[in-house]
Each structure stands twice: as C-alpha cells, then as structure tokens.
Scaffold this motif. Structure first.
Motif, mmCIF file in Angstrom:
data_model
loop_
_atom_site.group_PDB
_atom_site.id
_atom_site.type_symbol
_atom_site.label_atom_id
_atom_site.label_comp_id
_atom_site.label_asym_id
_atom_site.label_seq_id
_atom_site.Cartn_x
_atom_site.Cartn_y
_atom_site.Cartn_z
ATOM 1 N N ILE A 30 66.301 -19.596 -59.198
ATOM 2 C CA ILE A 30 65.851 -18.596 -58.221
ATOM 3 C C ILE A 30 66.249 -17.197 -58.697
ATOM 4 O O ILE A 30 65.444 -16.261 -58.714
ATOM 5 N N ARG A 31 67.482 -17.090 -59.094
ATOM 6 C CA ARG A 31 67.984 -15.805 -59.572
ATOM 7 C C ARG A 31 67.103 -15.283 -60.717
ATOM 8 O O ARG A 31 66.759 -14.102 -60.777
ATOM 9 N N HIS A 32 66.752 -16.231 -61.557
ATOM 10 C CA HIS A 32 65.934 -15.893 -62.712
ATOM 11 C C HIS A 32 64.569 -15.348 -62.286
ATOM 12 O O HIS A 32 64.040 -14.406 -62.884
ATOM 13 N N CYS A 49 60.907 -9.498 -60.080
ATOM 14 C CA CYS A 49 60.107 -8.944 -58.987
ATOM 15 C C CYS A 49 60.442 -7.474 -58.750
ATOM 16 O O CYS A 49 61.576 -7.041 -58.936
ATOM 17 N N ARG A 50 59.445 -6.739 -58.318
ATOM 18 C CA ARG A 50 59.618 -5.321 -58.026
ATOM 19 C C ARG A 50 60.078 -5.085 -56.581
ATOM 20 O O ARG A 50 61.049 -4.419 -56.327
ATOM 21 N N LEU A 79 61.074 -12.180 -51.826
ATOM 22 C CA LEU A 79 61.092 -13.219 -50.785
ATOM 23 C C LEU A 79 60.022 -14.281 -51.061
ATOM 24 O O LEU A 79 60.274 -15.490 -50.979
ATOM 25 N N ALA A 80 58.852 -13.798 -51.411
ATOM 26 C CA ALA A 80 57.770 -14.730 -51.733
ATOM 27 C C ALA A 80 58.177 -15.619 -52.902
ATOM 28 O O ALA A 80 57.910 -16.835 -52.936
ATOM 29 N N VAL A 132 69.129 -10.094 -51.183
ATOM 30 C CA VAL A 132 67.733 -9.645 -51.227
ATOM 31 C C VAL A 132 67.368 -8.929 -49.938
ATOM 32 O O VAL A 132 66.731 -7.868 -49.948
ATOM 33 N N LEU A 133 67.782 -9.543 -48.830
ATOM 34 C CA LEU A 133 67.483 -8.947 -47.533
ATOM 35 C C LEU A 133 68.169 -7.587 -47.398
ATOM 36 O O LEU A 133 67.565 -6.596 -46.941
#
Lengths: 195, 195, 195, 195
Positions: D70-72, D77-78, D84-85, D134-135
């Motif tokens: 997941i981290r990878h 992502c920008r 999240l997606a 992330v949030l």
DNA sequence: GATGAATGAGCATTCATTCAT
DNA sequence: CATGAATGAATGCTCATTCAT
C-alpha cells in the motif's frame, strides 16, 4: 387417591425390566425407568435405595417367582424324567412369556461388579439347588446316572441358558416351545435316563 | 521400529483384559487400563479408536486365537468323539490359562448394547459354526445322533459356558481339568455317541 | 413457578456474555459461566443444549432485542436523515450500555466455525435488512444518493462496527456518544443526504 | 539437501493461513498445519514458539507485506483522492488474491484473548496510522474535510472491512473489484473530497 | 535439523442422587 | 407421599507440546 404403594413398586420394577432389557443396566438411566413407570425421578428413591437396588430387587423378585413356579410344577411329577422335562418346559415358557426378564437375566447374570454379582447370586443359587436336588434324587432312585452333581446341573442349566441366549439375540426367533422335546431328549441322553 | 509398536498394542490389550475382568467394561475407566499398561491415557487412543474399540479388538484377537487353536487340535482327530473331547479339553484349558479372558468373555458376551453385541458376535459365531460342523459331520458318519444341530451346539457350548461361569465366580475353584472327563462323558451321552 | 426458571435462564445468559467477553468463546469454560451465574455446571444443560447453544441463544436474544429497539426508534422519524442518525445513536448507546455484548459481538461475529456462523447469521442479517430498507426508502424519496444498496449498508454498518471495535479494544475509551455527531455527519456526506 | 530454512518457514505459514481460514484458529489443530505444510508436527516447533506464535507471525508477516504494498502505491499518487482510491483498490485486490488471509484477518482480528490481541495490534495499527496520515495530509491540503481523524479512519477501514467480511462469508461472491468505484465514490462523499 | 510417538493436562457433558416445595 | 429442578462428581477423549531417536 394415588396408586397404592405396592402397585407403584411393581410399576417401577416392570419399567426397569423393560428398560434394562432394551438398553442394558449401565446404558439405562434412572430417568428412563421413571418415565416408563410414569413416576417422577425422585419417586424411584422412595422405593429403592439406588439404581443397583432396582436391579437386585428385580432379580430377586422375578427369580423368586420363577423358582416358586418351577417348584410347584415339580411336586406333581412322579419320576425324575418327568421332573426334568417339567423344569425344561416351565423354564422355556416362563422366559418366552417374559422376554425382557429373559434378556435382563442373560445380561446381568454376568455383571462382574462384585456387589451386583453377590446380590444376584442368591436367587440364582436357589434355582441351582433345586436342579441339583432333582438330580440327586434321580441318582438315588437310579433313574438317572451322573458322575458329578454339579457338572450335571451345569449341563442342564447351561444348555437352557444357551438356548435362551440365542433366542434373545435372534431377530426372528423360532418359538422356544418348539425345541422343548429335542432338548428334553438330549438331556435325557446325557443323564442316561431310563424310560 | 514396528516392534515397540506391536508390543505396546499387546500391552494395552493385556491390561484391558485384566481391567475389564476385574471391574467390568463400564466400571473400568480408560485411565485404569492406561496405568495398568504403563502408558499415558492419550496413548491408548493412538492404538484404539475409543474404549469400545478396545473391547472389540480384544475379543476379536483373543477369540480368533482361541478358535484357531481349537481348529488346529481338531484336524488331528479321527472320530467325532475325539473331536468333541478335544474341543472340551482345549476350551477348558485355554480358559483356565486365561482366566481374565474367561471372565471378560462371560461378562461381555452378553452386553445388550447393540453396537458391542454386533462387534462381538463375529468371532463367537465362528466358534459356533466350528462346533456345528463337527456335529454335522458326526451325524453324517452316524457317529452321533442329534435331532437338531443348533440345539446340539447350544447344549455343547452352553454346558462349557456354565462350567466356566461357575469356575470364574467361584472363589476357590477346583481346576477345570478335573471336570474334563465327566463333561465329555455327559456330552457323549447326550449325543448317543457310539464307542 | 416459571419465574425462577426464567430468571435462571437470564442469569446464565448474562454470565455467558460476561465470560465470553472476557475470555473469548473457546477459552471460556462452561464451568466458568456456571460459577459466574451462581449455578452448578450441570444446571447449564437444563437450559441449553450445549456450549454452542449458549452462544447462539445469547446472540439471538440480545440481537433481537437490539433490532427491536432500533426498529422502535425508526418509526418515530420523518426523514431518512433522521432515521440514519437514530440508528447510529441507538446502536452506539446500546453497545455502550452493554459493553460485554459489544465485545461478544465483535468477537463471535467472525467465528469461522460454520455451524456457529450459520446460527449467528440470522439475527445479524435481520439488522442488515433493516438498514438496507431505510437506505432503499431514502433513495426512493430522493433524500439520499447511493449507487449500490449493499455497499451503502456495508459502509454504514462497517463504520459503526469499526468505531465500536476500537472502543472495545481501547483501555481508556472516550464515550461513544461523543462521536455520534461526527459519525452522522460523515455518513450523511457519504450518502449525499439533503438537509 | 533439505529445503532451506526460509522455505520451510514460509511453507508452514502458508499452510497455517489455509488451515486457520478453513477451520478457525481454535478448531484447527497444529497437526493439520503440519500435514498441510508437509512437515512433521514437531518441526513446527523448530520454527515457532507455539501455536499462537504461528498466528501472530502469520499476521505480522502478511500484514507487513500488505502495508508495504500500500505504501508503495501511495507514493505514486498526487492527490489525496488518488491516494484513498489507491488504498481502496490495493486493499480489495490484495484480499481478493489472498482469500485465506482475508478470512484469517476477519476472524482473528477480533480474538478476545488478550495475548493474541496485543500481538496482532501492532501490524494493524501500522496500517491504521498509514490511513490516518493520508487523511491528515488531505485535511492539511484542504483536499478533504473530516472533523475527526480517527473517526475518518474508522469509516474508511470499517467500510472496507465490512465489504470483505461479506465477500468472505458469501458463497458466490461477486468480485471485489466490481465494487471499487462505488466504494471510492461513497468514501469521497463522506470526506467531501474536492475533484 | 527433522521426526512423530508419547504425553497428560484440560474440558464438555452426563446422570445418579438429593431436597425444597 | 410425590415431584423434578438442581447438583457436582466423574470420565472419555483431544491436542499442544516434548524429546528420544
């Protein structure tokens, strides 16, 4: 209002006979007997000390009655031959009419539990003695020949026992009455009975 | 490696024979067998499916051996009389040498639990058939006279069974060997055996 | 007379809830439940078929009550928004007041044992359907927007479940009531609820 | 000659994943894992302290790998939306490809046994923190709106968890990939994500 | 390192017996 | 006398773990 004491006692004993016959002593729960007898579990203990006492009482009562009946038949016989034939007939017929008792007898006669064994031995021994008496008298009167009284009784009782054992186990048993004559004849031969 | 396995199997069976004989199947705990066999409780279940399987295996094994031995003796006999005498002798001696087995046989032969009964019936039936074969052959050769094969077998086996039953129960039993001759003589009479 | 019976039934169920919550279903012995309920081990089996039946009964009873309560709250609401908010509030408060039940729910909801799973799925499914009904009605009335009913329910229930899960695990949990508003707001956003 | 240490370690862990998934932790015997892994029972204990250690190690290893993946994905992502997606997609796909792991996660995540719980919480917490990061970043950049970070994470994870839970239980599950878009859309709404 | 036979603590469940009603 | 709910001791069997080979 309620059934008299004696009646309930018999009801429990009858129920126990059925239940022991169907499930065996150990695999039959007291509650099953109670239900079959139409009484509460606790009521059993107003009439019997414990489970074992039911078995023992059952055996004493029924075997006593049985021996009584045999004794009654015998006295009407003249010869040893007749007496032996009479025992065979009564024994077979009694068991045929009391199949559950027959089963219980077959099964529980051989409990190795010393207590049960001891309790059961009394009524059985009485029957054994009865047989031995008849044999002894027959020898005295020279109506039969046996070299050993005990072995004679063992043959007599053991044979009857084996016949009933097979009958009890068999799913479609032929009537015990059918084998009466063969049996009597066989035993007569063993004891060299004179006509 | 399979040596100790076989050994332990036998040890458990031996222990079970002793324990069942002393306490009866139901009153004997698995842990008692384990202790007697010198193994842990759990070990029992590496060799047997469950408690009942011990009894059944024990019976199958020992009775098989017993029947084997009898069969072996019989083939060396010429006459039916000899064969019957041989069975009596072997039966009595085998049981005398295996008192615990004799007890177990006496007791568990008559378990009413249908499962046990079924499992046990096999080896026993084999023995019954053996006896009946001997009797049938004897009738054919006119060495003995029996009106009913099954009843003949019942007398033969039942008598032996009763003798052993008494011996097993008795606290100070006389040797079974002592009654051999009386027994053979008695049976000979029953079957009108010609000399 | 049926009063004490009912009482004891509840006592056992209460005790089981506590015990399962503390130790987990598998690590909790029946005797522990019995002791906690103040009854004998055997008494448990007068009320429940077996250990699993306790869990299943517990779940059915409590979840039924829970769903009942939710259902009761909902009917008093006018809008879908109110209904969803009401469910959130009732769910959180119910679990807060029944912490042990919450724990059991968290734990046993996911038992992989197929039997347990099956038995448990009923009451849970009922709750799921309740949620889905509310969502469906909301879509019809165009009070909310969801592209997939099932996924909508999963978000709704899953979120509540996660909140409670954290609360259950937490040693010093903040009151569930505190998060009510945030939660309702979040869910409202997910469903694009109109004010 | 024998498999290198690492390989056997993995084999046991794989076997355990399958076995735990099928039977549940408590209902799955160590011997079952051993057989499935193609090793002797005792061998397990050369690689793991005890049964619980298998579960814990399994969880740590697999969840670590999962979080790693997941981290990878995230770093590429920008926007928060994309992140999240991405998590949703990776989470669903990972579980779909590792159904047994998904089941184990569903089940054992909720063990109430304190020891297990503690051991399991580590890897899971790591994932939780990842989500919360992330949030948090999204809020900072004003790409999303959440009033409570923890509740936000609970909604996010809880929803995914519920989706997978249903999928795991379902006998004929629709592919998890199918619900991706709906799910992402729903979550986007909850967080008022700006396009 | 690897094995798998052996161990024995642990537990769900049964059932003879009691006793308050 | 009768009841039957409650008891709790007793036991067959399981299975995680060990250890001699």
């Amino acid at each position: 209002m309620s059934k008299p004491r004696e009646e309930k006692y018999k009801a429990i004993l009858d129920a126990a006979t059925e239940a022991f016959a169907e499930y065996g002593y150990f695999s039959c729960q007291v509650s099953k007997i109670a239900k079959l007898a139409g009484v509460a579990d606790g009521t059993i203990y107003l009439y019997f000390k414990n489970k074992q006492d039911i078995l023992v009482s059952l055996f004493a009562e029924r075997m006593g009655q049985f021996t009584q009946e045999i004794r009654h038949e015998i006295v009407q016989c003249r010869t040893t031959q007749q007496r032996l034939a009479s025992i065979v007939r009564t024994h077979l017929r009694y068991m045929e009419e009391n199949r559950s008792l027959a089963i219980v007898t077959q099964i529980e006669l051989r409990q190795s539990d010393p207590q049960i064994r001891e309790a059961i031995s009394g009524p059985l021994r009485e029957y054994f003695q009865l047989i031995e008496q008849v044999l002894a008298e027959g020898m005295e009167k020279e109506e039969i020949v046996i070299r050993d009284l005990k072995v004679g009784r063992q043959l007599f009782f053991g044979t009857l026992d084996a016949v009933i054992s097979d009958w009890v186990i068999s799913k479609k048993p032929r009537s015990l009455v059918e084998v009466e004559d063969v049996l009597i004849d066989l035993i007569r031969g063993a004891f060299r009975a004179k006509n």
